[in-house]
Scaffold this active site. Structure first.
Site, short mmCIF file in Angstrom:
data_model
loop_
_atom_site.label_atom_id
_atom_site.label_comp_id
_atom_site.label_asym_id
_atom_site.label_seq_id
_atom_site.Cartn_x
_atom_site.Cartn_y
_atom_site.Cartn_z
N ASP A 55 56.25 -1.75 -32.22
CA ASP A 55 57.65 -2.14 -32.15
C ASP A 55 57.82 -3.16 -31.03
O ASP A 55 57.46 -2.89 -29.88
CB ASP A 55 58.52 -0.91 -31.89
CG ASP A 55 59.96 -1.30 -31.68
OD1 ASP A 55 60.58 -1.79 -32.64
OD2 ASP A 55 60.47 -1.11 -30.56
N TYR A 60 62.24 -7.79 -24.90
CA TYR A 60 61.21 -7.11 -24.10
C TYR A 60 60.40 -8.10 -23.27
O TYR A 60 59.70 -7.71 -22.35
CB TYR A 60 60.25 -6.33 -25.00
CG TYR A 60 60.86 -5.26 -25.87
CD1 TYR A 60 62.18 -4.84 -25.73
CD2 TYR A 60 60.09 -4.68 -26.85
CE1 TYR A 60 62.71 -3.87 -26.55
CE2 TYR A 60 60.62 -3.69 -27.68
CZ TYR A 60 61.93 -3.30 -27.53
OH TYR A 60 62.44 -2.33 -28.35
#
Length: 101
Positions: A55, A60
């Site tokens: 994922d 991020y």
């Protein structure tokens, strides 16, 4: 019937995608919180443990490192691309706009 992905170091439960479409892991490895310098070690350990689903998200700020590590593992023959499921999220601002052509 309990199904697992073949070749995984650990028994990762999987669901069939269709009669001849293979299987998808029920458990994935999240990359949120991994600093770019930690990604290679973490992804390599995850693959060794049997993870095949990863994922990711642009927010991020480590997608490049995830991709580089998975590419290296493929080149090394550790996994094949067809074994991997890589997901990402599109930020709402990038998903749709009335003003884009």
């Amino acid at each position: 019937m309990k199904r697992t992905l073949p070749g995984a170091a650990a028994a990762v439960p999987a669901l069939p995608l269709g009669p001849s479409a293979g299987q998808i892991p029920q458990i994935g490895f999240g990359t949120w919180g991994l600093q770019p310098q930690e990604v290679s070690t973490a992804i390599r350990a995850a693959v060794a443990a049997g993870y095949r689903s990863f994922d990711c998200a642009p927010v991020y700020q480590n997608e490049r490192q995830v991709g580089e590590t998975l590419s290296a593992l493929i080149a090394e023959g550790v996994v094949t691309r067809s074994e991997l499921f890589i997901t990402s999220k599109v930020p709402p601002a990038d998903a749709c706009s009335q003003h884009r052509t």
